[in-house]
Scaffold this motif. Structure first.
Motif, short mmCIF file in Angstrom:
data_model
loop_
_atom_site.label_atom_id
_atom_site.label_comp_id
_atom_site.label_asym_id
_atom_site.label_seq_id
_atom_site.Cartn_x
_atom_site.Cartn_y
_atom_site.Cartn_z
N ALA A 12 0.83 -1.21 0.00
CA ALA A 12 0.00 0.00 0.00
C ALA A 12 0.86 1.26 0.00
N VAL A 13 1.88 1.30 0.86
CA VAL A 13 2.71 2.50 0.97
C VAL A 13 3.44 2.77 -0.33
N ASN A 14 4.04 1.74 -0.92
CA ASN A 14 4.81 1.96 -2.14
C ASN A 14 3.92 2.17 -3.36
N SER A 15 2.72 1.61 -3.35
CA SER A 15 1.78 1.91 -4.42
C SER A 15 1.45 3.39 -4.44
N TYR A 16 1.30 3.95 -3.24
CA TYR A 16 1.04 5.40 -3.14
C TYR A 16 2.23 6.19 -3.68
N ILE A 17 3.45 5.80 -3.27
CA ILE A 17 4.65 6.52 -3.72
C ILE A 17 4.79 6.45 -5.23
N PHE A 18 4.59 5.24 -5.79
CA PHE A 18 4.79 5.06 -7.23
C PHE A 18 3.66 5.71 -8.04
N LYS A 19 2.51 5.88 -7.42
CA LYS A 19 1.42 6.58 -8.12
C LYS A 19 1.71 8.07 -8.20
N ILE A 20 2.21 8.65 -7.10
CA ILE A 20 2.53 10.07 -7.09
C ILE A 20 3.74 10.36 -7.99
N VAL A 21 4.71 9.44 -7.98
CA VAL A 21 5.92 9.62 -8.80
C VAL A 21 6.03 8.43 -9.75
N PRO A 22 5.30 8.47 -10.87
CA PRO A 22 5.32 7.32 -11.80
C PRO A 22 6.69 7.06 -12.41
N GLU A 23 7.64 7.99 -12.23
CA GLU A 23 8.99 7.78 -12.75
C GLU A 23 9.60 6.50 -12.18
N PHE A 24 9.26 6.16 -10.92
CA PHE A 24 9.77 4.93 -10.33
C PHE A 24 9.32 3.72 -11.15
N SER A 25 8.03 3.67 -11.47
CA SER A 25 7.50 2.55 -12.24
C SER A 25 8.07 2.52 -13.65
#
Length: 624
Positions: free
Chosen positions: A415-428
């Motif tokens: 859940a925590v990292n899904s939030y981070i990767f959604k806000i900063v899609p550059e990670f994905s």
């Protein structure tokens, strides 16, 4: 430039003295803190609740990170970092002399006061510790430098914890602890004297001694950074939340679920620390010596998978009348699965944390870097306190078992990292690029040092497959803005990656004039901002593996924006699944070696499409 292993940094004066300084500091902190905890448990008779005293130790060590990290961040901006480190390390000698006196006298109040002073010293050292690295290391060395620091820190924690246990088993423990902490503090100060000069980033900064106000302002500064940095701070602190849960519960887990003695606790801590060290070391090789944030989602996935496996393999461990020692535990096959899971948690934790630290350092402006890292330290402390509260709630209120707690935080990690990767899609996006270049293809790079580290430039490359942009983007250290045919830009799934990367869709002038003109305006904007733009001048994918004629768009771009042009060529992609080879197959050229080669930059005044086409053709050679 020749790429070297991160271990080459250990032979350089600009890194080795700092590395030894921080290593000895982490070791000393843990020798003293663990010795104090063991003394409370086994040596010092006191009418006070021992559990209360141990929790007080944890509080006294972490409280300074709330109180003084902001001050440490200001110091790190205002003063020369090398001189500041030496002053902090000299203060450590004084603190440890008091600590030695407390140990020799058996004075619990003095030892607790020293523990608080140690926490203060660490809180002041933290912002300088991470903000000095970008001043002494090249960008391509940041990942390796951070990897060594993380490896050294966790191995020092392990060595300090184990060393304290060995020392406290001796009848003359007091004199040994006293001599050890003072000696290590002196060695740390002597090592710090070899750290090269690191000029202050903001010498005119006026110090604010109001702790609460400055802490709040520094937190706002950290969380107000660009999303990639601010969410990296959150991700970094989340890692410490996970780490604090695991490290806190390991002793009880070893005793209650493995029926083990103290040696089993040491065994598990060793596996966890070795995993962190190994993951940190592998980061540089897996990232290609650059800040590769694509490893962060990879690390996050591993943290969840191995956390779930640890829960799955826990339970039903053979019981015994006498607690198992570590050798007995290793005689059971179930233990190997458990230890493998713990090693995996540490390993993927290294993949997760090292790129985050490197990103924070590389994308924060120099005059704010120490304060942003101070904000990270405050946030880390908050998350570690939250981990203790969460553990109490899950274990005592919700009555979960320790393995169930591990399962819960593993699912929370999603859940925590899904939030981070959604806000900063550059990670994905970077993860998908990294995955492609490390799964379907083995990508070799040649001559990429021709691409400038700073300033605007245009890359031109042959166009062989639908994934050319991903392969180029994954190879170049700097963010690259691609110009590509709008129909390829709009392809499902890939469109998410292209949009995230700031790709510019383009159409032929006669096909869609609006898209055509908008593309050149966007390219000009990127180049004015000093960014790197990559175009495929053929304007379309090759249908036979050979180069198509270069269009005149490149000349229009350079005429308006006179910047250097770097010719590049992809070799070995023709015939792959993503090319237009009529004889391609899903497994044809799978795991084949692809080469991306760059040539000598062409000055703006010499740019002609015919010249660039000839250079790209020469770079590609006969290998389609």
């Amino acid at each position: 430039m020749t790429e070297q292993s991160q271990f080459a940094l250990l032979g350089k004066k600009r890194f080795l003295p700092f590395f030894i300084t921080q290593l000895l500091g982490a070791f000393n902190d843990n020798i003293f803190k663990q010795s104090l905890i063991l003394a409370i448990l086994f040596k010092i008779s006191s009418g006070t609740d021992k559990a209360l005293l141990i929790n007080l130790c944890a509080l006294l060590f972490i409280l300074p990170f709330f109180l003084f990290s902001a001050l440490g961040g200001q110091f790190g901006e205002k003063f020369a970092k090398d001189a500041l480190i030496r002053k902090i390390k000299f203060a450590e000698i004084v603190i440890m002399l008091l600590g030695a006196a407390g140990v020799l006298l058996g004075s619990l109040p003095l030892m607790l006061a020293v523990l608080f002073a140690m926490g203060t010293q660490s809180a002041l050292f933290g912002p300088v510790k991470y903000s000095i690295l970008p001043q002494h290391l090249e960008e391509q060395e940041l990942v390796g430098g951070n990897a060594l620091v993380e490896m050294g820190t966790f191995l020092a924690i392990l060595a300090g914890t184990v060393g304290a246990g060995i020392i406290m088993a001796s009848s003359g423990y007091a004199s040994i602890v006293a001599a050890c902490v003072v000696l290590v503090a002196v060695l740390g100060y002597l090592a710090s004297r070899g750290i090269p000069a690191a000029s202050p980033a903001m010498p005119e900064l006026k110090l604010d001694w109001n702790i609460l106000r400055q802490s709040w302002l520094i937190m706002k500064l950290g969380l107000g950074q660009r999303p990639a940095v601010s969410r990296s701070l959150v991700g970094n602190s989340w890692f410490w939340f996970l780490g604090a849960v695991y490290l806190t519960q390991i002793p009880a887990y070893a005793k209650e679920w493995l029926n083990g003695d103290e040696s089993v606790v040491t065994l598990i801590l060793t596996m966890f620390s070795l995993g962190i060290g190994l993951g940190s070391m592998l980061c540089e090789r897996m990232s290609g010596h650059k800040v590769e944030i694509g490893l962060v989602p990879f690390g996050s996935i591993g943290l969840t998978v191995f956390g779930i496996l640890l829960w799955w393999f826990s339970g039903g461990f053979p019981e015994a009348a006498v607690a198992h020692d570590w050798l007995t535990v290793l005689s059971y096959s179930q233990a190997w699965w458990i230890l493998g899971s713990i090693l995996g948690i540490g390993l993927f934790g290294g993949f997760y944390i090292v790129p985050l630290y490197a990103l924070i350092q590389s994308r924060t402006v120099e005059h704010e870097r120490a304060r942003v890292i101070a904000a990270n330290n405050i946030l880390n402390a908050l998350f570690m306190v939250a981990s203790a509260i969460a553990s109490i709630l899950f274990l005592s209120v919700a009555e979960l078992s320790i393995p169930q707690l591990f399962l819960t935080i593993s699912l929370m990690n999603i859940a925590v990292n899904s939030y981070i990767f959604k806000i900063v899609p550059e990670f994905s996006m970077r993860f998908m690029i990294w995955l492609l270049s490390h799964s379907m293809y083995r990508v070799e790079h040649k001559g990429l040092e021709a691409i400038p580290d700073e300033g605007a430039a245009v890359l031109v490359c042959n166009h062989v497959s639908f994934v050319d942009a991903l392969l180029v983007g994954g190879a170049v250290r700097r963010p690259v803005r691609f110009v590509m045919y709008y129909k390829i830009y709009n392809l499902p799934v890939l469109n998410f990656i292209f949009r995230t990367a700031g790709t510019v869709p383009i159409a032929g002038r006669n096909e869609d004039l609006l898209i055509y003109d908008a593309a050149f305006k966007k390219i000009a904007e990127y180049l004015r901002n000093g960014e790197v733009v990559c175009i495929f001048p053929e304007g379309k994918l090759t249908t036979d593996g050979e180069l198509n004629e270069f269009k005149n768009g490149i000349e229009r771009i350079i005429e308006t924006n006179p910047v250097p042009v770097i010719p590049m060529a992809l070799q070995g992609l023709w015939g792959s699944f993503f090319s237009r080879d009529p004889h391609k197959g899903l497994f044809k050229r799978l795991w084949s070696r692809i080469t991306l080669v760059a040539g000598t930059p062409v000055a703006a005044e010499s740019v002609k499409r015919e010249l660039l086409q000839a250079q790209v053709a020469a770079l590609r050679g006969d290998r389609l």
